[in-house]
Design a protein around this motif. Structure first.
Motif, PDB file in Angstrom:
ATOM      1  N   GLY A 223       0.813  -1.207   0.000  1.00  0.00           N
ATOM      2  CA  GLY A 223       0.000   0.000   0.000  1.00  0.00           C
ATOM      3  C   GLY A 223       0.844   1.253   0.000  1.00  0.00           C
ATOM      4  N   ARG A 224       1.936   1.231   0.755  1.00  0.00           N
ATOM      5  CA  ARG A 224       2.845   2.383   0.829  1.00  0.00           C
ATOM      6  C   ARG A 224       3.478   2.644  -0.536  1.00  0.00           C
ATOM      7  NH1 ARG A 224       6.488   4.576   4.922  1.00  0.00           N
ATOM      8  NH2 ARG A 224       8.440   5.244   3.969  1.00  0.00           N
ATOM      9  N   TYR A 225       3.935   1.579  -1.225  1.00  0.00           N
ATOM     10  CA  TYR A 225       4.565   1.738  -2.532  1.00  0.00           C
ATOM     11  C   TYR A 225       3.573   2.198  -3.590  1.00  0.00           C
ATOM     12  CZ  TYR A 225       8.881  -0.468  -0.863  1.00  0.00           C
ATOM     13  OH  TYR A 225      10.047  -0.757  -0.197  1.00  0.00           O
ATOM     14  N   TYR A 226       2.363   1.660  -3.559  1.00  0.00           N
ATOM     15  CA  TYR A 226       1.345   2.103  -4.517  1.00  0.00           C
ATOM     16  C   TYR A 226       1.057   3.597  -4.351  1.00  0.00           C
ATOM     17  CZ  TYR A 226       0.385  -2.887  -5.249  1.00  0.00           C
ATOM     18  OH  TYR A 226       0.487  -4.219  -5.538  1.00  0.00           O
ATOM     19  N   ALA A 227       0.919   4.027  -3.095  1.00  0.00           N
ATOM     20  CA  ALA A 227       0.672   5.446  -2.831  1.00  0.00           C
ATOM     21  C   ALA A 227       1.849   6.301  -3.293  1.00  0.00           C
ATOM     22  CB  ALA A 227       0.410   5.659  -1.346  1.00  0.00           C
ATOM     23  N   LEU A 228       3.079   5.793  -3.084  1.00  0.00           N
ATOM     24  CA  LEU A 228       4.269   6.548  -3.482  1.00  0.00           C
ATOM     25  C   LEU A 228       4.347   6.709  -4.992  1.00  0.00           C
ATOM     26  CD1 LEU A 228       6.867   7.927  -2.553  1.00  0.00           C
ATOM     27  CD2 LEU A 228       8.027   5.707  -2.706  1.00  0.00           C
ATOM     28  N   ILE A 229       3.981   5.665  -5.736  1.00  0.00           N
ATOM     29  CA  ILE A 229       3.975   5.761  -7.199  1.00  0.00           C
ATOM     30  C   ILE A 229       2.964   6.807  -7.659  1.00  0.00           C
ATOM     31  CG2 ILE A 229       3.481   4.515  -9.339  1.00  0.00           C
ATOM     32  CD1 ILE A 229       4.492   1.984  -7.964  1.00  0.00           C
ATOM     33  N   CYS A 230       1.799   6.836  -7.006  1.00  0.00           N
ATOM     34  CA  CYS A 230       0.795   7.864  -7.326  1.00  0.00           C
ATOM     35  C   CYS A 230       1.359   9.263  -7.105  1.00  0.00           C
ATOM     36  CB  CYS A 230      -0.456   7.653  -6.483  1.00  0.00           C
ATOM     37  SG  CYS A 230      -1.432   6.195  -6.903  1.00  0.00           S
ATOM     38  N   PHE A 231       2.064   9.453  -5.985  1.00  0.00           N
ATOM     39  CA  PHE A 231       2.665  10.751  -5.685  1.00  0.00           C
ATOM     40  C   PHE A 231       3.672  11.134  -6.761  1.00  0.00           C
ATOM     41  CE2 PHE A 231       0.838  10.344  -1.521  1.00  0.00           C
ATOM     42  CZ  PHE A 231       0.775  11.630  -1.028  1.00  0.00           C
ATOM     43  N   ILE A 232       4.539  10.214  -7.136  1.00  0.00           N
ATOM     44  CA  ILE A 232       5.586  10.516  -8.111  1.00  0.00           C
ATOM     45  C   ILE A 232       4.988  10.889  -9.460  1.00  0.00           C
ATOM     46  CG2 ILE A 232       7.515   9.524  -9.410  1.00  0.00           C
ATOM     47  CD1 ILE A 232       8.164   7.857  -6.929  1.00  0.00           C
ATOM     48  N   LEU A 233       4.039  10.095  -9.939  1.00  0.00           N
ATOM     49  CA  LEU A 233       3.431  10.368 -11.243  1.00  0.00           C
ATOM     50  C   LEU A 233       2.700  11.710 -11.253  1.00  0.00           C
ATOM     51  CD1 LEU A 233       2.010   6.870 -12.288  1.00  0.00           C
ATOM     52  CD2 LEU A 233       3.882   8.110 -13.364  1.00  0.00           C
ATOM     53  N   SER A 234       1.887  11.959 -10.231  1.00  0.00           N
ATOM     54  CA  SER A 234       1.078  13.181 -10.207  1.00  0.00           C
ATOM     55  C   SER A 234       1.941  14.431 -10.079  1.00  0.00           C
ATOM     56  CB  SER A 234       0.067  13.114  -9.051  1.00  0.00           C
ATOM     57  OG  SER A 234      -0.878  12.094  -9.268  1.00  0.00           O
ATOM     58  N   PHE A 235       2.891  14.411  -9.163  1.00  0.00           N
ATOM     59  CA  PHE A 235       3.698  15.614  -8.957  1.00  0.00           C
ATOM     60  C   PHE A 235       4.716  15.821 -10.071  1.00  0.00           C
ATOM     61  CE2 PHE A 235       2.024  15.346  -4.631  1.00  0.00           C
ATOM     62  CZ  PHE A 235       1.759  16.683  -4.385  1.00  0.00           C
ATOM     63  N   THR A 236       5.142  14.758 -10.733  1.00  0.00           N
ATOM     64  CA  THR A 236       5.997  14.923 -11.918  1.00  0.00           C
ATOM     65  C   THR A 236       5.221  15.604 -13.032  1.00  0.00           C
ATOM     66  OG1 THR A 236       7.287  12.948 -11.363  1.00  0.00           O
ATOM     67  CG2 THR A 236       7.407  13.737 -13.625  1.00  0.00           C
ATOM     68  N   THR A 237       3.970  15.179 -13.218  1.00  0.00           N
ATOM     69  CA  THR A 237       3.128  15.802 -14.240  1.00  0.00           C
ATOM     70  C   THR A 237       2.896  17.276 -13.952  1.00  0.00           C
ATOM     71  OG1 THR A 237       1.983  13.685 -14.552  1.00  0.00           O
ATOM     72  CG2 THR A 237       0.922  15.639 -15.451  1.00  0.00           C
ATOM     73  N   VAL A 238       2.581  17.581 -12.696  1.00  0.00           N
ATOM     74  CA  VAL A 238       2.335  18.980 -12.323  1.00  0.00           C
ATOM     75  C   VAL A 238       3.600  19.817 -12.469  1.00  0.00           C
ATOM     76  CG1 VAL A 238       1.770  20.499 -10.386  1.00  0.00           C
ATOM     77  CG2 VAL A 238       0.412  18.446 -10.788  1.00  0.00           C
ATOM     78  N   THR A 239       4.742  19.279 -12.060  1.00  0.00           N
ATOM     79  CA  THR A 239       6.002  20.016 -12.164  1.00  0.00           C
ATOM     80  C   THR A 239       6.350  20.322 -13.608  1.00  0.00           C
ATOM     81  OG1 THR A 239       6.823  18.944 -10.145  1.00  0.00           O
ATOM     82  CG2 THR A 239       8.452  19.982 -11.575  1.00  0.00           C
TER      83      THR A 239
END
Length: 398
Positions: free
Chosen positions: A125-141
């Protein structure tokens, strides 16, 4: 064998960065109501500027159909993010109940194998959430730095915006740009925090179902009683149903809007490739990947939840029930009857989240696009999505 471990440390590890973001967004159930309302009011006020600028742009600018389709995807997905944020605020008490159940499970665990199973699903669950964070914030950046590149128009904004003052001159441009960064970060955080916390809770429920199955299979070895297994199974069902009843509207919001957003982003990707706009193509790919991965995660964990809930009944059927007295074996019938009705997640109570529906997301597309756009979507994007989902459905069996 019993082991000593610190439940608080394990809980903090399982929640990870999601807990920090929930506290920052005013979604953490243990935060005082006054502080939560203050944080939420500040964020909603900041987001008002973001939406007002975009609404004014679409009202004042006379765009052709194609440029409008390319630009509108940001506004559509922003509505989905703020909708999920508001639904999470409304479901604050349910967040608290599920969090309490998670903490109670970690404090009650004693045996080595129980801790190992719970750690495995907490890590997932922690890794799945972390992947979501990376993808979303990379897109926004990437989206935020586009106006700063030489290829962009002078003094442009990351998102289409218009204001009734001279926003191109200093210091107004710098102030508005800073507000765009702040509000975009909030929107991305709203999306990944809500998704991340729900995914972590669902993975915890899946881990608890695995524990119940393990207890039943090794009932004699662990000296556990049938009544204990039935009671634990009842609590897990309550938690799964609480998640479903509390957040099915969140799932519906994401499922329905994702179909529209991915179609818009897919068309934008095709157009940017035709115009040889490499940076815009990369942003569109991250945009599609982020939205699709969130949707895939919901469908994947729902499938795992269904699988593990049915596994409990199968474990009860295959255990040594015939070695117990009739009176002691009767609770197993209750457990098997409960397990016959599989646990699942749904979008608004009428779309079951599953990998099968993930590959058939086109069936829920309710917007009528022009023939050229629909042709692009059908030929390129949705066919790729269905093929990818089919491959993933096969690979997950190995």
């Amino acid at each position: 064998m019993q082991v000593t471990m610190d439940p608080t440390t394990e809980i903090n590890y399982a929640l990870g960065i999601t807990r920090i973001c929930m506290q920052a967004l005013g979604l953490w159930p243990r935060t005082s109501n006054k502080l939560r309302l203050t944080i939420i009011a500040i964020y909603l006020l900041a987001l008002t500027e973001w939406f007002a600028g975009q609404y004014a742009y679409y009202i004042t600018k006379k765009l052709d159909w194609m440029p409008f389709i390319v630009k509108i995807k940001h506004t559509v997905v922003a509505h989905m993010f703020i909708g999920k944020y508001l639904l999470a605020i409304i479901a604050g008490s349910q967040f608290g109940e599920c969090l309490s159940a998670l903490e109670r499970d970690w404090h009650n665990v004693k045996l080595t194998y129980e801790i190992e199973i719970m750690r495995i699903y907490a890590t997932k669950g922690r890794y799945y959430a972390l992947i979501c964070f990376i993808l979303s914030f990379t897109t926004v950046t990437l989206q935020l730095i586009v106006p700063l590149t030489p290829l962009s128009e002078s003094r442009a904004f990351p998102y289409p915006s218009h204001y009734w003052f001279d926003y191109q001159s200093s210091p107004y441009y710098e102030i508005v740009y800073t507000l765009k960064i702040f509000s975009s970060t909030i929107l991305a955080a709203c999306n990944v925090t809500v998704d991340g916390f729900i995914i972590i809770l669902i993975m915890h429920v899946i881990g608890q179902l695995e524990l119940v199955s393990e207890h039943i299979r090794n009932m004699e070895v662990m000296k556990s009683t049938i009544e204990t297994c039935v009671q634990r199974h009842r609590v897990v069902i309550w938690m799964a149903e609480t998640l479903e009843n509390s957040f099915n509207l969140v799932f519906l919001c994401h499922f329905m809007v994702s179909a529209i957003v991915m179609c818009l982003a897919g068309y934008s990707l095709m157009k940017s490739v035709e115009r040889n706009e490499s940076l815009e193509s990369v942003i569109s790919m991250f945009f599609i990947g982020s939205i699709a991965f969130h949707l895939f995660l919901y469908c994947y964990v729902s499938d795992k939840l269904t699988e593990k809930s049915l596994q409990v009944g199968y474990s009860a059927y295959c255990c040594n029930w015939y070695q117990h007295e009739c009176k002691q074996s009767k609770p197993l019938l209750i457990l098997m009857i409960r397990s016959s009705r599989s646990l699942k997640l749904s979008a608004g109570k009428f779309i079951v989240l599953s990998l099968e529906n993930f590959t058939d997301v086109r069936d829920y597309l309710v917007v009528n696009f022009k023939a050229e756009i629909f042709w692009y979507i059908k030929k390129y994007f949705l066919q790729v999505l269905k093929t990818t989902g089919a491959y993933l459905s096969v690979l997950r069996k190995f």
